[in-house]
Design a protein around this motif. Structure first.
Motif, PDB file in Angstrom:
ATOM      1  N   ILE A  56       0.273 -14.876  -6.070  1.00  0.00           N
ATOM      2  CA  ILE A  56      -0.544 -14.510  -5.068  1.00  0.00           C
ATOM      3  C   ILE A  56      -1.465 -13.295  -5.256  1.00  0.00           C
ATOM      4  O   ILE A  56      -0.555 -12.236  -5.699  1.00  0.00           O
ATOM      5  CB  ILE A  56       0.517 -14.570  -3.717  1.00  0.00           C
ATOM      6  N   TYR A  57      -2.788 -13.411  -5.144  1.00  0.00           N
ATOM      7  CA  TYR A  57      -3.595 -12.179  -5.287  1.00  0.00           C
ATOM      8  C   TYR A  57      -4.226 -11.731  -3.780  1.00  0.00           C
ATOM      9  O   TYR A  57      -4.876 -12.468  -3.409  1.00  0.00           O
ATOM     10  CB  TYR A  57      -4.749 -12.544  -6.251  1.00  0.00           C
ATOM     11  N   LEU A  58      -3.785 -10.527  -3.489  1.00  0.00           N
ATOM     12  CA  LEU A  58      -4.128 -10.184  -2.064  1.00  0.00           C
ATOM     13  C   LEU A  58      -4.820  -8.735  -2.064  1.00  0.00           C
ATOM     14  O   LEU A  58      -4.748  -8.055  -1.181  1.00  0.00           O
ATOM     15  CB  LEU A  58      -3.150 -10.418  -1.090  1.00  0.00           C
ATOM     16  N   GLN A  59      -5.207  -8.402  -3.358  1.00  0.00           N
ATOM     17  CA  GLN A  59      -5.756  -6.999  -3.572  1.00  0.00           C
ATOM     18  C   GLN A  59      -6.870  -6.757  -2.810  1.00  0.00           C
ATOM     19  O   GLN A  59      -7.628  -7.841  -2.477  1.00  0.00           O
ATOM     20  CB  GLN A  59      -5.681  -6.738  -5.075  1.00  0.00           C
ATOM     21  N   ASP A  60      -7.440  -5.750  -2.563  1.00  0.00           N
ATOM     22  CA  ASP A  60      -8.603  -5.213  -2.004  1.00  0.00           C
ATOM     23  C   ASP A  60      -8.811  -5.695  -0.441  1.00  0.00           C
ATOM     24  O   ASP A  60      -9.826  -6.401  -0.267  1.00  0.00           O
ATOM     25  CB  ASP A  60      -9.693  -5.481  -3.002  1.00  0.00           C
ATOM     26  N   ASN A  61      -7.797  -5.943   0.419  1.00  0.00           N
ATOM     27  CA  ASN A  61      -7.910  -5.998   1.622  1.00  0.00           C
ATOM     28  C   ASN A  61      -7.507  -4.959   2.563  1.00  0.00           C
ATOM     29  O   ASN A  61      -7.545  -3.887   2.189  1.00  0.00           O
ATOM     30  CB  ASN A  61      -7.095  -7.391   2.006  1.00  0.00           C
ATOM     31  N   LYS A  62      -7.159  -5.376   3.851  1.00  0.00           N
ATOM     32  CA  LYS A  62      -6.534  -4.422   4.629  1.00  0.00           C
ATOM     33  C   LYS A  62      -5.160  -4.531   5.333  1.00  0.00           C
ATOM     34  O   LYS A  62      -5.044  -4.353   6.330  1.00  0.00           O
ATOM     35  CB  LYS A  62      -7.599  -4.265   5.799  1.00  0.00           C
ATOM     36  N   LEU A  63      -4.421  -5.242   4.410  1.00  0.00           N
ATOM     37  CA  LEU A  63      -2.921  -5.432   4.730  1.00  0.00           C
ATOM     38  C   LEU A  63      -2.391  -4.132   5.341  1.00  0.00           C
ATOM     39  O   LEU A  63      -2.110  -3.175   4.471  1.00  0.00           O
ATOM     40  CB  LEU A  63      -2.287  -6.101   3.835  1.00  0.00           C
ATOM     41  N   THR A  64      -1.818  -4.257   6.277  1.00  0.00           N
ATOM     42  CA  THR A  64      -0.877  -2.902   7.173  1.00  0.00           C
ATOM     43  C   THR A  64       0.557  -3.388   6.563  1.00  0.00           C
ATOM     44  O   THR A  64       1.271  -2.438   6.783  1.00  0.00           O
ATOM     45  CB  THR A  64      -1.394  -2.631   8.469  1.00  0.00           C
ATOM     46  N   HIS A  65       0.881  -4.489   6.910  1.00  0.00           N
ATOM     47  CA  HIS A  65       2.021  -5.134   6.785  1.00  0.00           C
ATOM     48  C   HIS A  65       2.171  -6.325   5.897  1.00  0.00           C
ATOM     49  O   HIS A  65       1.246  -7.132   5.795  1.00  0.00           O
ATOM     50  CB  HIS A  65       2.684  -5.499   7.927  1.00  0.00           C
TER      51      HIS A  65
END
Length: 119
Positions: free
Chosen positions: A44-53
């Protein structure tokens, strides 16, 4: 840029082993969107987002997950990672978040790399 993932995004797509949602504007990942691929997803690649949790309970339901890439988000607390077993996770990337504390990682027996630079 993608701002949200639908709950049924991967419905009936149970052969997917890798997902990439880097460089978007996601603030969360609904647990239900991964339910149909939980037994096949390895990366799972979720880099460079705005995940706060990020719900690590979600990852617990992904028994073959090997790589979780969460670089450059807005994560400040990952304490829930201590509550789940991640038996196949080998790489956890948390660079460029807002972490102040790193909890125990004993439930990751195969972990080979953890990167928490620039937190």
């Amino acid at each position: 840029q993608i701002r949200a993932l639908d709950d049924d995004l991967f419905q009936n797509l149970n052969a997917i082993s890798e997902i990439k949602f880097a460089d978007n504007e996601l603030t969360s990942v609904p647990a239900t969107c991964l339910r149909d691929i939980r037994r096949t997803i390895k990366v799972i690649y979720l880099q460079d987002n705005k995940l706060t949790h990020f719900s690590f309970n979600l990852v617990h339901e992904l028994p073959v997950l090997e790589v979780l890439w969460l670089q450059n988000n807005l994560l400040s607390d990952i304490s829930s990672i201590s509550d789940v077993a991640l038996p196949r996770l080998t790489k956890l990337i948390l660079i460029d978040n807002k972490l102040a504390v790193l909890p125990s990682l004993v439930a990751m027996p195969l972990l080979e790399e953890i990167n928490c630079n620039r937190n």
